[in-house]
Write a protein that holds these residues in place. Structure first.
Motif, PDB file in Angstrom:
ATOM      1  N   SER A 159     -21.039  13.932 -16.223  1.00 35.35           N
ATOM      2  CA  SER A 159     -19.756  14.646 -16.400  1.00 35.35           C
ATOM      3  C   SER A 159     -19.688  15.846 -16.197  1.00 35.35           C
ATOM      4  O   SER A 159     -18.895  16.379 -16.763  1.00 35.35           O
ATOM      5  CB  SER A 159     -19.354  14.022 -17.895  1.00 35.35           C
ATOM      6  N   VAL A 160     -20.718  16.218 -15.582  1.00 38.48           N
ATOM      7  CA  VAL A 160     -20.737  17.760 -14.999  1.00 38.48           C
ATOM      8  C   VAL A 160     -20.904  17.914 -13.745  1.00 38.48           C
ATOM      9  O   VAL A 160     -22.001  17.267 -13.064  1.00 38.48           O
ATOM     10  CB  VAL A 160     -21.698  18.506 -15.960  1.00 38.48           C
ATOM     11  N   GLY A 161     -20.122  18.447 -12.904  1.00 34.47           N
ATOM     12  CA  GLY A 161     -20.346  18.513 -11.513  1.00 34.47           C
ATOM     13  C   GLY A 161     -19.779  19.482 -10.762  1.00 34.47           C
ATOM     14  O   GLY A 161     -18.499  20.127 -11.042  1.00 34.47           O
ATOM     15  N   ILE A 162     -19.807  19.902  -9.477  1.00 39.37           N
ATOM     16  CA  ILE A 162     -19.180  20.774  -8.670  1.00 39.37           C
ATOM     17  C   ILE A 162     -19.047  20.068  -6.969  1.00 39.37           C
ATOM     18  O   ILE A 162     -20.097  19.273  -6.629  1.00 39.37           O
ATOM     19  CB  ILE A 162     -20.018  21.965  -8.440  1.00 39.37           C
ATOM     20  N   GLY A 163     -18.065  20.440  -6.381  1.00 35.13           N
ATOM     21  CA  GLY A 163     -18.041  19.885  -5.136  1.00 35.13           C
ATOM     22  C   GLY A 163     -17.280  20.847  -4.301  1.00 35.13           C
ATOM     23  O   GLY A 163     -16.749  21.885  -4.573  1.00 35.13           O
ATOM     24  N   HIS A 164     -17.550  20.721  -3.035  1.00 37.63           N
ATOM     25  CA  HIS A 164     -17.101  21.539  -2.106  1.00 37.63           C
ATOM     26  C   HIS A 164     -16.777  20.901  -0.480  1.00 37.63           C
ATOM     27  O   HIS A 164     -17.174  20.138  -0.340  1.00 37.63           O
ATOM     28  CB  HIS A 164     -18.247  22.597  -1.707  1.00 37.63           C
ATOM     29  N   THR A 165     -15.581  21.534  -0.029  1.00 39.95           N
ATOM     30  CA  THR A 165     -15.325  21.230   1.447  1.00 39.95           C
ATOM     31  C   THR A 165     -15.747  22.662   2.202  1.00 39.95           C
ATOM     32  O   THR A 165     -15.213  23.531   1.652  1.00 39.95           O
ATOM     33  CB  THR A 165     -13.924  20.689   1.647  1.00 39.95           C
ATOM     34  N   ARG A 166     -16.195  22.479   3.243  1.00 33.99           N
ATOM     35  CA  ARG A 166     -16.538  23.564   3.954  1.00 33.99           C
ATOM     36  C   ARG A 166     -15.962  23.937   5.393  1.00 33.99           C
ATOM     37  O   ARG A 166     -15.836  22.965   5.959  1.00 33.99           O
ATOM     38  CB  ARG A 166     -18.232  23.444   4.340  1.00 33.99           C
ATOM     39  N   TRP A 167     -15.418  24.981   5.363  1.00 33.28           N
ATOM     40  CA  TRP A 167     -15.017  25.638   6.633  1.00 33.28           C
ATOM     41  C   TRP A 167     -16.044  26.733   7.100  1.00 33.28           C
ATOM     42  O   TRP A 167     -16.178  27.895   6.684  1.00 33.28           O
ATOM     43  CB  TRP A 167     -13.582  26.107   6.346  1.00 33.28           C
ATOM     44  N   ALA A 168     -16.806  26.274   8.341  1.00 36.25           N
ATOM     45  CA  ALA A 168     -18.010  27.126   8.518  1.00 36.25           C
ATOM     46  C   ALA A 168     -17.744  28.624   8.760  1.00 36.25           C
ATOM     47  O   ALA A 168     -16.775  28.892   9.588  1.00 36.25           O
ATOM     48  CB  ALA A 168     -18.736  26.403   9.701  1.00 36.25           C
ATOM     49  N   THR A 169     -18.455  29.500   8.319  1.00 32.85           N
ATOM     50  CA  THR A 169     -18.614  30.710   8.694  1.00 32.85           C
ATOM     51  C   THR A 169     -19.885  31.272   9.018  1.00 32.85           C
ATOM     52  O   THR A 169     -20.210  31.624  10.327  1.00 32.85           O
ATOM     53  CB  THR A 169     -18.015  31.629   7.636  1.00 32.85           C
ATOM     54  N   CYS A 200     -12.653  33.224  18.507  1.00 29.73           N
ATOM     55  CA  CYS A 200     -12.180  31.975  18.261  1.00 29.73           C
ATOM     56  C   CYS A 200     -12.013  31.856  16.452  1.00 29.73           C
ATOM     57  O   CYS A 200     -12.950  32.407  15.802  1.00 29.73           O
ATOM     58  CB  CYS A 200     -13.395  31.181  18.763  1.00 29.73           C
ATOM     59  N   ASN A 201     -11.340  30.922  15.978  1.00 25.08           N
ATOM     60  CA  ASN A 201     -11.138  30.918  14.548  1.00 25.08           C
ATOM     61  C   ASN A 201     -12.086  29.545  13.974  1.00 25.08           C
ATOM     62  O   ASN A 201     -12.384  29.431  12.907  1.00 25.08           O
ATOM     63  CB  ASN A 201      -9.757  30.699  14.199  1.00 25.08           C
ATOM     64  N   VAL A 202     -12.371  28.567  15.021  1.00 23.74           N
ATOM     65  CA  VAL A 202     -13.012  27.372  14.231  1.00 23.74           C
ATOM     66  C   VAL A 202     -14.351  27.229  14.535  1.00 23.74           C
ATOM     67  O   VAL A 202     -14.794  27.221  15.964  1.00 23.74           O
ATOM     68  CB  VAL A 202     -12.021  26.314  14.696  1.00 23.74           C
ATOM     69  N   LEU A 203     -15.425  27.690  13.891  1.00 25.02           N
ATOM     70  CA  LEU A 203     -16.613  27.376  14.164  1.00 25.02           C
ATOM     71  C   LEU A 203     -17.027  25.980  14.684  1.00 25.02           C
ATOM     72  O   LEU A 203     -16.362  24.839  14.129  1.00 25.02           O
ATOM     73  CB  LEU A 203     -17.571  27.710  12.856  1.00 25.02           C
ATOM     74  N   GLY A 204     -17.900  25.793  15.403  1.00 20.66           N
ATOM     75  CA  GLY A 204     -18.378  24.260  15.936  1.00 20.66           C
ATOM     76  C   GLY A 204     -17.269  23.751  16.975  1.00 20.66           C
ATOM     77  O   GLY A 204     -17.532  22.761  17.284  1.00 20.66           O
ATOM     78  N   PRO A 250      -8.213  28.352   7.812  1.00 14.25           N
ATOM     79  CA  PRO A 250      -7.494  27.214   8.524  1.00 14.25           C
ATOM     80  C   PRO A 250      -5.970  27.703   8.721  1.00 14.25           C
ATOM     81  O   PRO A 250      -5.476  28.333   7.726  1.00 14.25           O
ATOM     82  CB  PRO A 250      -7.227  25.883   7.559  1.00 14.25           C
ATOM     83  N   GLU A 251      -5.480  27.615   9.916  1.00 12.13           N
ATOM     84  CA  GLU A 251      -3.865  27.877  10.183  1.00 12.13           C
ATOM     85  C   GLU A 251      -3.305  26.684  10.245  1.00 12.13           C
ATOM     86  O   GLU A 251      -3.534  25.634  11.049  1.00 12.13           O
ATOM     87  CB  GLU A 251      -3.741  28.691  11.518  1.00 12.13           C
ATOM     88  N   ILE A 252      -2.313  26.360   9.339  1.00 15.43           N
ATOM     89  CA  ILE A 252      -1.706  24.942   9.222  1.00 15.43           C
ATOM     90  C   ILE A 252      -0.215  25.021  10.026  1.00 15.43           C
ATOM     91  O   ILE A 252      -0.089  23.965  10.767  1.00 15.43           O
ATOM     92  CB  ILE A 252      -1.549  24.548   7.889  1.00 15.43           C
ATOM     93  N   LEU A 271     -10.979  17.349  -4.083  1.00 16.18           N
ATOM     94  CA  LEU A 271     -11.087  17.999  -2.775  1.00 16.18           C
ATOM     95  C   LEU A 271     -10.279  17.269  -1.925  1.00 16.18           C
ATOM     96  O   LEU A 271      -9.790  17.798  -0.583  1.00 16.18           O
ATOM     97  CB  LEU A 271     -12.616  17.545  -2.435  1.00 16.18           C
ATOM     98  N   GLN A 272      -9.907  15.957  -2.175  1.00 16.21           N
ATOM     99  CA  GLN A 272      -8.912  15.284  -1.348  1.00 16.21           C
ATOM    100  C   GLN A 272      -7.594  15.963  -1.204  1.00 16.21           C
ATOM    101  O   GLN A 272      -7.131  16.080  -0.017  1.00 16.21           O
ATOM    102  CB  GLN A 272      -8.580  13.944  -1.810  1.00 16.21           C
ATOM    103  N   ARG A 273      -7.112  16.479  -2.540  1.00  9.96           N
ATOM    104  CA  ARG A 273      -5.850  17.337  -2.262  1.00  9.96           C
ATOM    105  C   ARG A 273      -5.946  18.657  -1.548  1.00  9.96           C
ATOM    106  O   ARG A 273      -4.980  19.002  -1.204  1.00  9.96           O
ATOM    107  CB  ARG A 273      -5.522  17.420  -3.728  1.00  9.96           C
ATOM    108  N   LEU A 274      -7.137  18.943  -1.318  1.00 18.29           N
ATOM    109  CA  LEU A 274      -7.466  20.329  -0.472  1.00 18.29           C
ATOM    110  C   LEU A 274      -7.555  20.007   0.959  1.00 18.29           C
ATOM    111  O   LEU A 274      -7.771  20.820   1.771  1.00 18.29           O
ATOM    112  CB  LEU A 274      -8.405  20.978  -0.934  1.00 18.29           C
ATOM    113  N   GLU A 275      -7.526  18.609   1.450  1.00 18.40           N
ATOM    114  CA  GLU A 275      -7.914  18.273   2.810  1.00 18.40           C
ATOM    115  C   GLU A 275      -6.843  18.785   3.797  1.00 18.40           C
ATOM    116  O   GLU A 275      -7.247  19.038   4.810  1.00 18.40           O
ATOM    117  CB  GLU A 275      -7.717  16.663   2.699  1.00 18.40           C
ATOM    118  N   TYR A 276      -5.515  19.080   3.518  1.00 19.33           N
ATOM    119  CA  TYR A 276      -4.696  19.974   4.288  1.00 19.33           C
ATOM    120  C   TYR A 276      -5.131  20.905   5.093  1.00 19.33           C
ATOM    121  O   TYR A 276      -4.670  21.351   5.879  1.00 19.33           O
ATOM    122  CB  TYR A 276      -3.519  19.998   3.573  1.00 19.33           C
TER     123      TYR A 276
END
Ligand code: F6R
Length: 611
Positions: free
Chosen positions: A68-78, A374-378, A395-397, A21-26
């Motif tokens: 040793s089984v899991g799922i994780g998520h970073t959210r960009w609200a819609t 607008c593009n960014v919720l919140g 996200p527009e980078i 997830l950290q690697r998707l932080e950008y």
């Protein structure tokens, strides 16, 4: 545009998921969460804000560190504001589930599930899928069948990862119109929305296709599509981690230009009803009565977003019949604007944080109707207005806006249809016509991007020019302005956008054999001819014309132009969108040839939160 990571193997899933997830932080996000199976149960941890907030919650002796089984998520609200409750994973009974995409029919499904006794703890569309999957498992179906059953009920785009506490030896995956990639390891499998998340662990990947349902164990994968078992090849990724973040493109700007077809489809997904010839905008507070009372629309915005407003004005005037003005937020905020409670202020902002736009809306929000595109919720602007139409561009980078611009224009068009319909200002026939053209827009945009090689060659011829003039008429005048702005900001070349008909009142003095003139020329019976005659004036003074047009093979145009770039034609309404793509590409390739820092041009910031 959320980030997804999953792991099944023999190591601690938590650390692998968090570093993925950290690697998707950008990409940016508003909340994060994980679900880990450990000691016969699923442990869910979620936090609002950056990943560091989630890490803080996981400090010390919390369950889930060994599983040793899991799922994780970073959210960009819609759907639903950024909050811990709305963060993924979402749980229902035996199931924890994460999702990237939009479930279009979530309102009707939510009602159905509520009727079945399901209790919801978030405002998200995702929670629907968790309940559906749990309900299907409860009927005795195996996870694979239960997921098929769940996906069969959903309309929209999705990539799901789900774990089931009764079947902890597998992760269930479904993909439709949202990317998902499986990383293949030795006795372990990784899953992610983007390749960068798993590059540190493996370079062997399986790319799932639309309609795939997959079951992953530590050492195998079973995939079905349309009820039949399918084999997806294992491929080797050769990208370095930085290239991977950019999806293989050299710059985020180029990636975002190419992404436009995909995100434009997200912009109108769930909002168009072809049969009824009507549009749907979720959660609008403006009542039909208020809509009927609006006597003036004032758009306020800055920069590229202001250009989107100029196109929007054409839509609003023709489809709603309401007088409409466009103002720079930075000018508006220091005037004494005249308005009433019947004025609708529409501010357009990608970031939702632009200080001038925010100040403009603060000035009027107590006494007028306000709405944001607008593009960014919140974001600050989204929280201060009466209604928001989100652009769903993800996200527009790159600092230079590309996909934000085109999604703003489509959002404005959908909004104009929505208002026009409520005021009886646009016929059902016209609405139907625009809606069916919009449906074809993503494919046409993809087609328009194919001029890339031609544009690259044109950039080679012109990249050393010291000035450019951009021309356009009607709704393509804003396209000229936007083309000039793109060139200025990333290549540092002076460029000026001008209404083609105004050229003879001044700028024509600039034309000589050194002046490239880029023109946006739409397929319009009236405006094409008029612009063509302006081009003859340029040609007569030896100006070098680069035409961008959705008119095919026009001999008269070819005669006066040095270059003609043709894009598909859909309708006059949609011309500005299609003609924008070559403008973006031209600015991009000129900047690349001139060796500037394309994604981070000098003196500019992505979000201008100061005056
Ligand atoms: C140009 C660009 C800027 C922004 C402007 C407004 O490529 O990105 O001109 O459009 O700063 O920003 P938002 O839309 O975030 O309010």
């Amino acid at each position: 545009m959320c980030g997804i990571v999953g792991y099944i193997g023999n190591q601690s899933a938590l650390e692998i998921i968090l570093s993925g997830l950290q690697r998707l932080e950008y990409r940016g996000y508003d909340s994060a969460g994980v679900a880990i199976y450990e000691d016969d149960q699923i442990h869910v941890h979620r936090a609002l804000g950056k990943l560091i907030e989630l890490r803080k919650k996981l400090d010390g002796d919390v369950p889930g560190k060994k599983g040793s089984v899991g799922i994780g998520h970073t959210r960009w609200a819609t759907h639903g504001k950024p909050s811990e409750n709305n963060a993924h994973p979402h749980s229902a009974g035996r199931v924890s589930l994460i999702h990237n995409g939009i479930v279009e029919n979530y309102i009707e499904l939510r009602e159905e599930l509520k009727g079945d006794g399901c209790v919801f703890s978030s405002e998200t569309d995702t929670e629907i899928a968790a309940h559906l999957f749990n309900r299907a498992l409860g009927t005795g179906l195996a996870p694979f069948e239960a997921l098929k059953d769940t996906c069969g009920r959903l309309r929209g785009s999705y990539a799901f990862l789900a774990i089931d506490s009764d079947n902890p030896d597998r992760i269930m995956v479904a993909k439709n119109a949202t990317p998902i990639v499986i990383g293949v390891g030795e006795g372990e499998m990784f899953i992610a929305s983007d390749i960068p998340a798993i590059l540190g662990a493996t370079r062997k990947v399986i790319i799932l296709e639309d309609g795939d349902i997959a079951e992953l164990s530590a050492d195998g994968i079973r995939v079905e599509n349309d009820g039949k078992e399918v084999k997806r090849p294992v491929e080797t990724v050769t990208w370095d981690p930085v290239t991977a973040q950019k999806g293989g493109y050299k710059h985020f700007m180029l990636k975002e230009i190419h992404e436009q077809a995909l995100v434009l489809a997200e912009t109108f997904r769930g909002r168009l009803n072809i049969q009824d010839k009507s549009v749907f905008l979720e959660g609008m507070n403006l009542t039909d009565e208020e809509v009927s009372q609006i006597d003036r629309v004032v758009f306020v915005a800055c920069g590229t977003s202001w250009h989107a407003c100029l196109v929007a004005k054409f839509y609003f005037e023709s489809l709603t019949g309401i007088p409409c003005e466009v103002d720079y937020a930075s000018e508006f905020r220091y005037r004494t604007p005249v308005y009433s409670d019947k004025t609708l202020f529409i501010c357009v902002s990608q970031s939702g944080e632009t200080a001038d736009t925010l100040a403009a809306i603060e000035l009027v929000r107590e006494h007028a109707k306000t709405l944001a595109i607008c593009n960014v919720l919140g974001s600050s602007i989204a929280r201060r207005v009466g209604d928001v139409v989100f652009t769903h561009a993800g996200p527009e980078i790159s600092v230079a806006s590309t996909k934000a611009f085109t999604t703003q224009i489509v959002s404005a068009l959908v909004l104009a249809l929505w208002i026009g319909e409520r005021r009886d200002a646009v016929s059902a026939e016209k609405r139907g016509e625009i809606i069916s053209q919009l449906v074809h827009l993503p494919a046409a945009i993809d087609e328009a991007v194919k001029v890339e090689e031609q544009v690259k060659e044109i950039a080679k011829k012109f990249h050393q020019a010291s000035d450019f003039l951009y021309l356009g008429r009607g709704s393509c005048y804003p396209v000229a302005l936007e083309g000039a702005l793109k060139l200025k900001e990333i290549s540092y070349i002076h460029a000026e956008g001008y209404p083609a008909g105004e050229m003879k009142h001044g700028p024509i003095a600039l034309i000589d054999e050194h002046m490239p003139v880029v023109v946006a020329l739409q397929n319009s019976p009236l405006l094409f001819e008029k612009t063509l005659s302006n081009l003859r004036e340029v040609h007569a003074r030896a100006g070098r014309i680069i035409a961008v047009t959705d008119v095919k093979g026009n001999a008269e145009l070819a005669e006066v132009c040095e270059e003609v770039i043709e894009v598909p034609y859909l309708s006059e309404e949609l011309s500005p969108l299609l003609l924008t793509v070559p403008m973006q590409l031209l600015a991009y390739y000129v900047a690349v040839l001139n060796g500037t820092d394309v994604d981070l041009p000098r003196n500019l910031a992505k979000s201008v939160t100061v005056e």
